[in-house]
Motif scaffolding. Sequence first.
Motif, PDB file in Angstrom:
ATOM      1  N   ALA A 278       0.896  -1.037   0.276  1.00  0.00           N
ATOM      2  CA  ALA A 278       0.013   0.537   0.129  1.00  0.00           C
ATOM      3  C   ALA A 278       0.779   1.372   0.394  1.00  0.00           C
ATOM      4  O   ALA A 278       2.275   1.531   0.883  1.00  0.00           O
ATOM      5  N   ASN A 279       0.335   2.223  -0.432  1.00  0.00           N
ATOM      6  CA  ASN A 279       1.099   3.473  -0.258  1.00  0.00           C
ATOM      7  C   ASN A 279       0.749   4.714  -0.127  1.00  0.00           C
ATOM      8  O   ASN A 279       0.026   5.141  -0.339  1.00  0.00           O
ATOM      9  N   GLU A 280      -0.871   3.798   0.910  1.00  0.00           N
ATOM     10  CA  GLU A 280      -1.043   5.188   1.491  1.00  0.00           C
ATOM     11  C   GLU A 280      -1.709   4.353   3.070  1.00  0.00           C
ATOM     12  O   GLU A 280      -1.212   3.222   3.137  1.00  0.00           O
ATOM     13  N   PRO A 281      -1.629   4.748   4.247  1.00  0.00           N
ATOM     14  CA  PRO A 281      -2.189   4.407   5.856  1.00  0.00           C
ATOM     15  C   PRO A 281      -3.380   3.740   4.930  1.00  0.00           C
ATOM     16  O   PRO A 281      -4.257   4.486   4.360  1.00  0.00           O
ATOM     17  N   LEU A 282      -3.915   2.769   6.259  1.00  0.00           N
ATOM     18  CA  LEU A 282      -5.050   2.021   6.093  1.00  0.00           C
ATOM     19  C   LEU A 282      -5.405   1.934   7.686  1.00  0.00           C
ATOM     20  O   LEU A 282      -5.135   2.163   8.045  1.00  0.00           O
ATOM     21  N   GLY A 283      -6.768   2.177   7.871  1.00  0.00           N
ATOM     22  CA  GLY A 283      -7.170   1.816   8.654  1.00  0.00           C
ATOM     23  C   GLY A 283      -7.794   0.506   8.769  1.00  0.00           C
ATOM     24  O   GLY A 283      -7.348  -0.603   8.036  1.00  0.00           O
ATOM     25  N   VAL A 284      -8.339   0.102  10.234  1.00  0.00           N
ATOM     26  CA  VAL A 284      -8.494  -0.739  10.613  1.00  0.00           C
ATOM     27  C   VAL A 284      -9.583  -1.692   9.786  1.00  0.00           C
ATOM     28  O   VAL A 284      -9.324  -2.735   9.744  1.00  0.00           O
ATOM     29  N   ALA A 285     -10.822  -0.603   9.536  1.00  0.00           N
ATOM     30  CA  ALA A 285     -11.940  -1.269   8.329  1.00  0.00           C
ATOM     31  C   ALA A 285     -11.133  -2.149   7.534  1.00  0.00           C
ATOM     32  O   ALA A 285     -11.861  -3.109   7.070  1.00  0.00           O
ATOM     33  N   ARG A 286     -10.529  -0.978   6.744  1.00  0.00           N
ATOM     34  CA  ARG A 286     -10.451  -1.466   5.362  1.00  0.00           C
ATOM     35  C   ARG A 286      -9.158  -2.653   5.325  1.00  0.00           C
ATOM     36  O   ARG A 286      -9.510  -3.660   4.719  1.00  0.00           O
ATOM     37  N   LEU A 287      -8.022  -2.940   6.033  1.00  0.00           N
ATOM     38  CA  LEU A 287      -7.608  -3.669   6.531  1.00  0.00           C
ATOM     39  C   LEU A 287      -8.126  -5.380   6.674  1.00  0.00           C
ATOM     40  O   LEU A 287      -7.904  -5.974   5.943  1.00  0.00           O
ATOM     41  N   ALA A 288      -9.323  -4.945   7.444  1.00  0.00           N
ATOM     42  CA  ALA A 288     -10.227  -6.415   7.587  1.00  0.00           C
ATOM     43  C   ALA A 288     -10.165  -6.779   6.711  1.00  0.00           C
ATOM     44  O   ALA A 288     -10.843  -8.154   6.850  1.00  0.00           O
ATOM     45  N   GLN A 289     -11.276  -5.684   5.666  1.00  0.00           N
ATOM     46  CA  GLN A 289     -11.920  -5.743   4.731  1.00  0.00           C
ATOM     47  C   GLN A 289     -11.056  -6.690   3.721  1.00  0.00           C
ATOM     48  O   GLN A 289     -11.174  -7.965   3.074  1.00  0.00           O
ATOM     49  N   ILE A 290      -9.744  -6.085   3.268  1.00  0.00           N
ATOM     50  CA  ILE A 290      -9.113  -6.855   2.439  1.00  0.00           C
ATOM     51  C   ILE A 290      -8.431  -7.756   2.661  1.00  0.00           C
ATOM     52  O   ILE A 290      -8.132  -9.147   2.149  1.00  0.00           O
ATOM     53  N   ILE A 291      -8.113  -8.366   4.448  1.00  0.00           N
ATOM     54  CA  ILE A 291      -7.739  -9.970   4.792  1.00  0.00           C
ATOM     55  C   ILE A 291      -8.295 -10.702   4.840  1.00  0.00           C
ATOM     56  O   ILE A 291      -8.471 -11.720   5.331  1.00  0.00           O
ATOM     57  N   GLU A 292      -9.471 -10.605   5.043  1.00  0.00           N
ATOM     58  CA  GLU A 292     -11.007 -11.011   5.087  1.00  0.00           C
ATOM     59  C   GLU A 292     -10.289 -11.809   6.633  1.00  0.00           C
ATOM     60  O   GLU A 292     -10.746 -12.850   6.916  1.00  0.00           O
ATOM     61  N   HIS A 293     -10.897 -11.433   7.832  1.00  0.00           N
ATOM     62  CA  HIS A 293     -10.834 -11.179   9.216  1.00  0.00           C
ATOM     63  C   HIS A 293     -11.283 -10.340   9.839  1.00  0.00           C
ATOM     64  O   HIS A 293     -11.814  -8.819   9.403  1.00  0.00           O
ATOM     65  N   GLU A 294     -11.867 -10.695  11.127  1.00  0.00           N
ATOM     66  CA  GLU A 294     -12.310  -9.886  11.942  1.00  0.00           C
ATOM     67  C   GLU A 294     -11.395  -8.444  12.176  1.00  0.00           C
ATOM     68  O   GLU A 294     -10.261  -8.069  12.403  1.00  0.00           O
ATOM     69  N   GLU A 295     -12.419  -7.609  12.563  1.00  0.00           N
ATOM     70  CA  GLU A 295     -11.847  -6.075  13.044  1.00  0.00           C
ATOM     71  C   GLU A 295     -10.690  -6.573  14.458  1.00  0.00           C
ATOM     72  O   GLU A 295      -9.768  -5.263  14.216  1.00  0.00           O
ATOM     73  N   ALA A 296     -10.755  -7.264  15.008  1.00  0.00           N
ATOM     74  CA  ALA A 296     -10.383  -6.836  16.295  1.00  0.00           C
ATOM     75  C   ALA A 296      -8.965  -7.961  16.631  1.00  0.00           C
ATOM     76  O   ALA A 296      -8.014  -7.829  16.327  1.00  0.00           O
ATOM     77  N   THR A 297      -9.344  -9.153  14.355  1.00  0.00           N
ATOM     78  CA  THR A 297      -7.881  -9.392  14.624  1.00  0.00           C
ATOM     79  C   THR A 297      -7.414  -8.753  14.810  1.00  0.00           C
ATOM     80  O   THR A 297      -5.726  -8.958  14.325  1.00  0.00           O
TER      81      THR A 297
END
Lengths: 178, 178, 229
Positions: B19-38
């Motif tokens: 990523a060439n940009e900072p990413l938030g938890v929600a977005r990361l959760a979507q991309i790696i397909e895991h719960e936000e808590a994880t």
Amino acid sequence: MTKVAASVTALLEAVLFVANEPLGVARLAQIIEHEEATVQQGLRELGESLAGRGLQLTELDGQYRLVTTPAADGPVRRYLQAEARAELSRPALETLAIVAYRGPVTRAQLDELRGVASETMLRNLLQRGLIAEKGAAEEPGHPTLYGVSQTFLQHFGLGSLSELPPLPEADSTEAAPA
Amino acid sequence: MTKVAASVTALLEAVLFVANEPLGVARLAQIIEHEEATVQQGLRELGESLAGRGLQLTELDGQYRLVTTPAADGPVRRYLQAEARAELSRPALETLAIVAYRGPVTRAQLDELRGVASETMLRNLLQRGLIAEKGAAEEPGHPTLYGVSQTFLQHFGLGSLSELPPLPEADSTEAAPA
Amino acid sequence: MSLAVSVGEFEGPLGILLELVERNQMPVTEISVAAITAQYLERIRSLEQQGAEQLSEFLQLGARLLYIKSLALLPRESAQEQADELQQLNLELEEYQRYQQAARQLGRLSAGASWTRPTVTRLEPHELPLPQLTLPQLAEAFARALRQAEPQPKRQLLATPVSQAAIMARLRRRLAEGPFELQSLLDATRHRLEIIVTFLAMLELTRAGELQVTQGGQFAPIMVEPAHD
């Protein structure tokens, strides 16, 4: 100057992280200012320390580079595709418009025109394949010139940039603040 | 489903690397397909596991990004052939300090604290990307709020705003007159 | 120590005051206005001589210092007001000092920067979906960018820089014509800043023994006239 002596491994990792090309031992030795033998050793250790992580060190013809592991292919591809499909932000759209109508332009020219730093926008547009590097400007430092890409032209069904629509009248847009 | 599930930490590292940009938890959760808590947990572990390496995880406003450590500044600069950073002037540092410790702040608040009009200084810092607009204040006229940017963190090699040294006490009259 | 002066790169008025306070080794909480005011005004004058523009904030703080100082010369009721004004100034100076120290800490931190990865990772062109975008949208975005690029009218503190020297010269010319009412002088000024500078110029001329101010009674007009000696 921070005197926290970073380990050779850490320095190599940092340099390979920012490098956008594979680097050989001699070059790395020069950059981190250590003996080639130390670099060799450091690369070995870096490779080992990356086991189980998201990145790996690859070597081809004595050239080293840091890449993501195959195990992370899915998420990485998902990120890049979502990124490319996402709507352009207003600043990104404006940057693209300037590159299209005014290009090729340098980053400094863009910064000046927009009054804000455009680096992030440029990277975003490069990553989406909407703009491309178009050589270097003939000025001190030879900064990179950016212009729109073939993909851009195809996307809009344009034969060339001269087919871009004329600019809306300044007055009419001003009159409709929407 | 692959059963060789790479650990969440590794996936996060790979995605943040690309990523060439900072990413938030929600977005990361979507991309790696895991719960936000994880993801939260994974980011924590990633940050810890990077200790002593060439990279560090930075966080600002809940946005994460992977950058090189300050200890590797020299070699990275040498590789990128980056020009020496222009020193920030005293007034610029002063304005930045207020924005960093007090932010988000409005221009009027800055003016008052510094006892001098800060508009030019603000524009200068915006242009250098060290500060960014952070919405509008909930007061008459809705003046723009300014806060420090990811670039600010990078410039000072900070992982997050919590790593800023504590704001000096008023009494500690010149502990170190340098 | 030389003060680098360029528009927008001011060490602000509080910065100068703080520097003087530190040089005089006073605690910020107990500054002596009497001792500091003259030095501060001296500083402004040297700024002015270096041709610095936009001295308004500097003059405002100068006027504040003079005001606090003048309260000491007046009857007893003003003692409380002086204490209040002084405390307010101390508070502002203290807070400012904290941030100035924080700025120094920040400056020390800048020895090592972090770097992001400038590398652009891309999928193959055939894998690249494109955002929804139309040509009219693009043209409009360009027009918008151009509009924003037009130089914004600068917020000017003052149409013309007010120089204390110029105002002193004006005062001397008026004085040469004989006594006049203070009000008539103030009526001719349009800016708060100009009033402050006029006030400063009058103090300066009084000190130099060129001018004196008289008032016939409590509500009588204040007269400005050449000093008798």
